[in-house]
Design an enzyme around this catalytic site. Structure first.
Site, PDB file in Angstrom:
ATOM      1  N   ASP A  49      -5.413   6.844   3.589  1.00 30.10           N
ATOM      2  CA  ASP A  49      -6.305   5.793   4.221  1.00 30.10           C
ATOM      3  C   ASP A  49      -5.775   4.489   4.505  1.00 30.10           C
ATOM      4  O   ASP A  49      -6.256   3.695   5.092  1.00 30.10           O
ATOM      5  CB  ASP A  49      -7.922   5.898   3.680  1.00 30.10           C
ATOM      6  CG  ASP A  49      -7.847   5.291   2.533  1.00 30.10           C
ATOM      7  OD1 ASP A  49      -6.764   5.196   1.913  1.00 30.10           O
ATOM      8  OD2 ASP A  49      -8.950   5.236   1.589  1.00 30.10           O
ATOM      9  N   SER A  50      -4.564   4.493   3.906  1.00 31.87           N
ATOM     10  CA  SER A  50      -3.718   3.144   4.284  1.00 31.87           C
ATOM     11  C   SER A  50      -3.572   3.092   5.783  1.00 31.87           C
ATOM     12  O   SER A  50      -3.170   2.075   5.970  1.00 31.87           O
ATOM     13  CB  SER A  50      -2.474   3.404   3.462  1.00 31.87           C
ATOM     14  OG  SER A  50      -1.852   4.597   3.948  1.00 31.87           O
ATOM     15  N   ASP A  88      -6.703  12.146   2.603  1.00 31.15           N
ATOM     16  CA  ASP A  88      -7.555  11.143   1.907  1.00 31.15           C
ATOM     17  C   ASP A  88      -8.891  11.393   2.606  1.00 31.15           C
ATOM     18  O   ASP A  88      -9.353  11.367   3.707  1.00 31.15           O
ATOM     19  CB  ASP A  88      -7.173   9.804   2.164  1.00 31.15           C
ATOM     20  CG  ASP A  88      -6.497   9.002   1.043  1.00 31.15           C
ATOM     21  OD1 ASP A  88      -6.485   9.551  -0.051  1.00 31.15           O
ATOM     22  OD2 ASP A  88      -5.747   8.231   1.185  1.00 31.15           O
ATOM     23  N   LYS A 118      -7.753  14.016  -1.032  1.00 27.19           N
ATOM     24  CA  LYS A 118      -7.607  13.239  -2.082  1.00 27.19           C
ATOM     25  C   LYS A 118      -8.727  12.274  -2.258  1.00 27.19           C
ATOM     26  O   LYS A 118      -9.402  11.785  -1.303  1.00 27.19           O
ATOM     27  CB  LYS A 118      -6.366  12.361  -2.009  1.00 27.19           C
ATOM     28  CG  LYS A 118      -6.237  11.206  -2.957  1.00 27.19           C
ATOM     29  CD  LYS A 118      -4.747  10.816  -2.896  1.00 27.19           C
ATOM     30  CE  LYS A 118      -4.450   9.782  -1.929  1.00 27.19           C
ATOM     31  NZ  LYS A 118      -5.236   8.561  -2.032  1.00 27.19           N
ATOM     32  N   GLU A 120     -10.515   9.179  -4.444  1.00 30.96           N
ATOM     33  CA  GLU A 120     -10.331   7.831  -5.700  1.00 30.96           C
ATOM     34  C   GLU A 120     -11.229   7.924  -6.525  1.00 30.96           C
ATOM     35  O   GLU A 120     -12.506   8.295  -6.170  1.00 30.96           O
ATOM     36  CB  GLU A 120     -10.377   6.422  -5.074  1.00 30.96           C
ATOM     37  CG  GLU A 120      -9.106   6.219  -4.051  1.00 30.96           C
ATOM     38  CD  GLU A 120      -9.000   5.009  -3.423  1.00 30.96           C
ATOM     39  OE1 GLU A 120      -9.519   3.931  -3.808  1.00 30.96           O
ATOM     40  OE2 GLU A 120      -8.405   4.939  -2.384  1.00 30.96           O
ATOM     41  N   GLU A 187      -1.475   5.289  -8.755  1.00 34.81           N
ATOM     42  CA  GLU A 187      -1.069   3.985  -8.256  1.00 34.81           C
ATOM     43  C   GLU A 187      -1.264   2.759  -9.106  1.00 34.81           C
ATOM     44  O   GLU A 187      -2.170   2.776  -9.657  1.00 34.81           O
ATOM     45  CB  GLU A 187      -1.942   3.787  -7.078  1.00 34.81           C
ATOM     46  CG  GLU A 187      -1.603   2.608  -6.277  1.00 34.81           C
ATOM     47  CD  GLU A 187      -2.020   2.621  -4.761  1.00 34.81           C
ATOM     48  OE1 GLU A 187      -2.843   3.555  -4.238  1.00 34.81           O
ATOM     49  OE2 GLU A 187      -1.825   1.573  -4.201  1.00 34.81           O
TER      50      GLU A 187
END
Ligand code: KIV
Length: 272
Positions: A49-50, A88, A118, A120, A187
Site C-alpha cells: 500500500d506504499s 497488502d 498482508k 499490519e 519493518e
C-alpha cells in the site's frame, strides 16, 4: 519437455521451504510492466500500500482504498508468471472484525489472482489471522513499524528501542505465527530483535530496515532504483533511474524543439 511448458508460480510452501536454505528476494510492484521486469529475479512480488505514497503522492498510506489495491494487484498478477504475489490489505479494510477482513481479503484473492494478503498488526490481529488462515486465505503478518499506525507511532520511527517494546514485538510475532500466519514482515525494528524473531519462529521473516539475518529482504522498487531524491538509511540504491529518465526526457524535448523528431521513418503513408 513441451515447448509450451507452463511456468509454475511459487507457492507459499515453496517460499516456506526456503527458510534456512536460501535468502528470499522480495520487491514491490504496482504495475504490469514493472512486474514483467522484476518477475524473473524475485521470489515474491508485493503490491504494497506504499503505492499510495509512491504512485499517488499521498503523504501516508491511509487514503489507499481496496479498489486501488485490487486494480494494481490484478495488473501485477497479469504482468508476472513465476513469483508469488502478495497484496497488502489497505487501512480500514480489515481492522473492524474478522468477518470484514474475510470479505475484503476474499475479494482481493478472487479479483486479483494473488496468492496471499498482508495485514499490519500483531497480537491485536491474531484472531483475524486465524479466521482468514483457517478459511483458505494465506496471511503475511506485518509487525514492528506499521505504516498504517503512523499516528500511533508518532511518525515512521524504528521500533524496539527498549526492553518493553522489544518484548511486545516478539509477542506480536509469536502470536501471528501461532494464529497461522504463513510469513512475517519485519519493518523498522532493532537489528538484534529481527535476528531473534527470525531464529524463534518457524515461518520465514522478510525484513525491511530490519536485519541481514532475516530469511528474506524486501525494498520498495522505486527506492532502490533511485526514483526518489532521498533514500532512507535502510535502502541501498542499485540504479539511478531518475538521472536516466531526466536524460531521456531532455533529449526528447530537444529533438522535438529542433524538429529532429519525428522523422519520416516514424510516419505512416509517407510520400515517395
Ligand atoms: O507497503 C509496502 O510497500 C510495504 C513495504 C514497506 C514492505 O509494506
Amino acid at each position: 519437455m513441451s515447448q509450451h511448458q507452463r511456468i509454475i508460480r511459487r507457492s507459499i510452501t515453496d517460499i516456506q521451504a526456503m527458510k534456512g536454505n536460501a535468502p528470499i528476494v522480495v520487491l514491490t510492484a504496482y504495475t504490469a510492466p514493472m512486474a514483467r521486469l522484476l518477475d524473473a529475479h524475485v521470489d515474491i512480488l508485493l503490491i504494497g500500500d506504499s503505492l499510495g505514497m509512491v504512485l499517488y503522492g499521498f503523504d501516508s498510506t491511509l487514503p489507499v482504498t481496496l479498489e486501488m489495491m485490487i486494480a494494481h494487484g490484478a495488473a501485477v498478477v497479469r504482468g508476472s508468471q513465476q513469483s508469488l504475489v502478495v497484496c497488502d490489505m489497505p487501512f480500514a479494510s480489515y481492522q473492524e472484525s474478522p468477518g470484514q477482513a474475510f470479505r475484503n481479503a476474499a475479494r482481493v484473492l478472487k479479483e486479483t489472482g494473488c496468492g496471499c494478503v498482508k495485514i499490519e498488526g500483531g497480537r491485536e490481529m491474531a484472531e483475524t489471522v486465524r479466521f482468514l488462515s483457517e478459511r483458505g486465505i494465506p496471511v503475511m503478518s506485518h509487525v514492528g513499524l506499521k505504516p498504517q499506525y503512523v499516528h500511533m507511532h508518532g511518525g515512521y520511527k524504528y521500533q524496539g528501542r527498549d526492553e518493553a517494546t522489544r518484548a511486545a514485538i516478539i509477542n506480536d510475532a509469536l502470536a501471528c505465527e501461532e494464529a497461522g500466519a504463513c510469513m512475517l514482515l519485519l519493518e523498522g525494528v532493532a537489528e538484534s530483535l529481527a535476528a531473534e524473531i527470525t531464529q524463534r519462529v518457524r515461518i520465514p521473516t522478510i525484513g525491511i530496515g530490519a536485519s541481514p539475518a532475516c530469511d528474506g529482504q524486501v525494498l520498495v522498487s522505486e527506492d532502490m532504483l533511485g526514483l526518489f531524491e532521498q533514500t532512507p538509511k535502510f535502502v541501498q540504491r542499485f540504479a539511478d533511474l531518475s538521472a536516466e529518465i531526466t536524460r531521456g526526457v531532455a533529449a526528447y524535448a530537444d529533438a522535438v524543439r529542433t524538429r529532429k523528431f519525428p522523422t519520416l521513418t516514424h510516419c505512416f503513408g509517407t510520400r515517395k
